[in-house]
Motif scaffolding. Sequence first.
Motif, PDB file in Angstrom:
ATOM      1  N   ASP A 143      75.485  66.214 -33.750  1.00 55.84           N
ATOM      2  CA  ASP A 143      76.824  65.707 -33.474  1.00 55.84           C
ATOM      3  C   ASP A 143      76.787  64.228 -33.850  1.00 55.84           C
ATOM      4  OD1 ASP A 143      79.394  65.328 -32.619  1.00 55.84           O
ATOM      5  OD2 ASP A 143      78.884  65.242 -30.493  1.00 55.84           O
ATOM      6  N   GLY A 144      77.235  63.921 -35.039  1.00 59.79           N
ATOM      7  CA  GLY A 144      77.124  62.548 -35.528  1.00 59.79           C
ATOM      8  C   GLY A 144      75.743  62.336 -36.135  1.00 59.79           C
ATOM      9  N   GLY A 148      70.263  64.867 -30.744  1.00 59.57           N
ATOM     10  CA  GLY A 148      70.595  65.405 -29.427  1.00 59.57           C
ATOM     11  C   GLY A 148      69.398  66.136 -28.843  1.00 59.57           C
TER      12      GLY A 148
END
Length: 182
Positions: A143-144, A148
């Motif tokens: 995510d981006g 994560g």
Amino acid sequence: TVAGTSDATIIHYYNTASKVIVRHLDKFDHTKKIQATDDEITGYAGKAYQTSPLSNLPSDYVYRNDNTGNTSGTMGTSATVVEYYYTKRVPVTIRFIDINTNASLPGYADQTTIYDQGAEYDGRYIGNVGSYTYLNSSVVGADGNKVGATPITITHYYSANSQILVKHVDLNDTNIAVGAAQ
């Protein structure tokens, strides 16, 4: 009574019971415990204590000197809480794939790098490669551009450059030199 006195007073001094609670937590998810139960050091107010991070961590975690509370000191009249935070280590895999064969490009095996969760990663494509042209990329698990808690796979797709041979022939299938007068 004590001989020679009429009354004696004996005074007992008691220290207040106290404890130090030590928690070992995931840095990004403070509800996730690295160790199932908290450590407890029991004692009394005024007693010295010393805590330390876990020495036997799960293989996908690392300790980066991140904690809250006094890791050593003197117990007070109420419980002291010390929290050690551990950073998850997450693999980021970059693949260079021929879109027609779904195989790795020759000389470009999958590349896996382990990053700390929260770190920025670099998954850029490397441009055209030899006789391959870059087409597009897909990213799974990210995510981006920060790592994560789950593994990331970045796949860069390439297409083999086609070589087109142009052959000039007449109606009898005889080669004609380009630019030759007829």
